[in-house]
Design an enzyme around this catalytic site. Structure first.
Site, PDB file in Angstrom:
ATOM      1  N   LEU A  23      42.058 -18.469 -31.119  1.00 23.27           N
ATOM      2  CA  LEU A  23      42.880 -19.384 -31.898  1.00 23.27           C
ATOM      3  C   LEU A  23      44.188 -18.663 -32.173  1.00 23.27           C
ATOM      4  O   LEU A  23      44.226 -17.681 -32.919  1.00 23.27           O
ATOM      5  CB  LEU A  23      42.185 -19.750 -33.216  1.00 23.27           C
ATOM      6  CG  LEU A  23      43.003 -20.621 -34.176  1.00 23.27           C
ATOM      7  CD1 LEU A  23      43.330 -21.968 -33.537  1.00 23.27           C
ATOM      8  CD2 LEU A  23      42.274 -20.807 -35.493  1.00 23.27           C
ATOM      9  N   GLU A 101      40.669 -14.709 -33.578  1.00 21.91           N
ATOM     10  CA  GLU A 101      41.988 -15.222 -33.896  1.00 21.91           C
ATOM     11  C   GLU A 101      43.038 -14.221 -33.436  1.00 21.91           C
ATOM     12  O   GLU A 101      42.807 -13.012 -33.431  1.00 21.91           O
ATOM     13  CB  GLU A 101      42.119 -15.476 -35.401  1.00 21.91           C
ATOM     14  CG  GLU A 101      41.153 -16.545 -35.906  1.00 21.91           C
ATOM     15  CD  GLU A 101      41.264 -16.766 -37.396  1.00 21.91           C
ATOM     16  OE1 GLU A 101      41.916 -15.928 -38.081  1.00 21.91           O
ATOM     17  OE2 GLU A 101      40.703 -17.747 -37.898  1.00 21.91           O
ATOM     18  N   SER A 102      44.165 -14.741 -33.024  1.00 19.63           N
ATOM     19  CA  SER A 102      45.276 -13.913 -32.568  1.00 19.63           C
ATOM     20  C   SER A 102      46.504 -14.276 -33.402  1.00 19.63           C
ATOM     21  O   SER A 102      46.848 -15.456 -33.510  1.00 19.63           O
ATOM     22  CB  SER A 102      45.550 -14.156 -31.080  1.00 19.63           C
ATOM     23  OG  SER A 102      46.679 -13.445 -30.640  1.00 19.63           O
ATOM     24  N   GLY A 189      57.710  -9.456 -14.447  1.00 18.59           N
ATOM     25  CA  GLY A 189      58.503  -9.919 -15.581  1.00 18.59           C
ATOM     26  C   GLY A 189      59.901 -10.333 -15.157  1.00 18.59           C
ATOM     27  O   GLY A 189      60.079 -11.139 -14.235  1.00 18.59           O
ATOM     28  N   ASP A 219      50.206 -16.453 -17.866  1.00 17.30           N
ATOM     29  CA  ASP A 219      49.237 -17.534 -17.714  1.00 17.30           C
ATOM     30  C   ASP A 219      49.870 -18.748 -17.050  1.00 17.30           C
ATOM     31  O   ASP A 219      49.233 -19.439 -16.242  1.00 17.30           O
ATOM     32  CB  ASP A 219      48.662 -17.932 -19.079  1.00 17.30           C
ATOM     33  CG  ASP A 219      47.793 -16.840 -19.687  1.00 17.30           C
ATOM     34  OD1 ASP A 219      47.172 -16.096 -18.920  1.00 17.30           O
ATOM     35  OD2 ASP A 219      47.727 -16.758 -20.921  1.00 17.30           O
TER      36      ASP A 219
END
Length: 281
Positions: A23, A101-102, A189, A219
């Protein structure tokens, strides 16, 4: 100038597997200080974790998807509620421990960002097997499987080999993020990306963007590559689509997903890659 014309061939379903979803909670504050009680601004909540993010972005880009995720506790319930709200199809594998949780904190005075990632729920052997059973059932209608993200506590390091065995038995291609496969794509990147494949290796330039934090860009790149492959695109074109999606994430706030129109517009700006001699998968 090339255009990202939507192909007539309909994409087959992309199935993602996430054993360690999160989350994602994002907030901001003027300045981060030690020992003080910090009053943050209202938080934003998003469903997160490698495969969950891939499914969310592929869904926005128009692909039929199914996200298989292990989720438990109130935080896991909120993750799945947010997926329902976004109309992303999913299969939830219930687990006993709560989903991690993040936390992301944006410091307004400096433009800095602080990200805190918890280790995740410990999964039992039975819960791990349940995920494989769900995956095996989903491969019956899948055109491609994406396994992405960290392994939570209790899951052995060779678990993704079992995932690969399931996909091989079903005859379904597997994209395994950060693992060696028939083709390897390395995100660089702001410097672009490298593709190493048996048919040839290529260096891709990045789309130059102003600002942005790049949260979720990796992602997004995986999701777009998977979508391109599911549409029957060549690998090189699929990676170009992935670079456009990664760049589009720089235009979104924190853990929000990019828009389809942004990806399509940026795709037209992705240059043709240059071939790299002496590099192969």
């Amino acid at each position: 100038m090339k255009t990202p014309a939507r192909p007539a061939v309909r994409a087959t379903r992309i199935v993602t597997l996430t054993l360690n979803p999160a989350l994602d909670i994002t907030t901001s504050i003027d300045r981060v200080r030690p020992t003080e009680k910090l009053r943050c601004r209202p938080a934003r909540y998003d469903p997160g974790g490698g495969g969950v993010n891939v499914a969310r972005i592929a869904h926005v880009l128009g692909a039929p998807v199914l996200a298989i995720l292990a989720a438990g506790g109130p935080s896991g319930g909120l993750v799945t509620a947010l997926l329902e709200q976004a109309r992303v199809p999913f299969d939830r594998v219930p687990i006993a421990e709560p989903t991690r949780e993040s936390f992301t904190i944006d410091e307004q005075s400096t433009g800095g960002q602080y990200r805190f990632v918890l280790p995740g729920a410990r999964m039992t052997f039975a819960e791990q097997v349940h995920c494989l059973v769900q995956l095996r059932a989903a491969t019956a209608s899948a055109g491609l499987v994406v396994a992405s993200g960290s392994l939570p506590p209790g899951v052995p390091g060779n678990y993704y080999q079992r995932v690969a065995d399931v996909c091989r038995h079903a005859g379904v291609p597997l994209i395994l993020e950060q693992r060696r496969a028939a083709a390897v794509v390395v995100s660089l990147g702001a410097e672009g990306a490298l593709l190493a494949a048996p048919a040839g290796s290529y260096r891709f330039s990045a789309v130059r963007m102003r600002g942005g934090r790049g949260v979720g860009a990796g992602d997004a790149m995986v999701a777009a590559i998977a979508l391109g492959l599911s549409r029957g695109w060549p690998l090189v074109k699929s990676v170009q689509w992935g670079i456009a999606a990664g760049a589009a994430m720089l235009m979104t706030p924190d853990t929000a997903v990019c828009s389809r129109s942004a990806v399509e517009n940026l795709f037209a700006l992705v240059a043709q890659p240059s071939e790299v001699i002496g590099l192969s998968a």
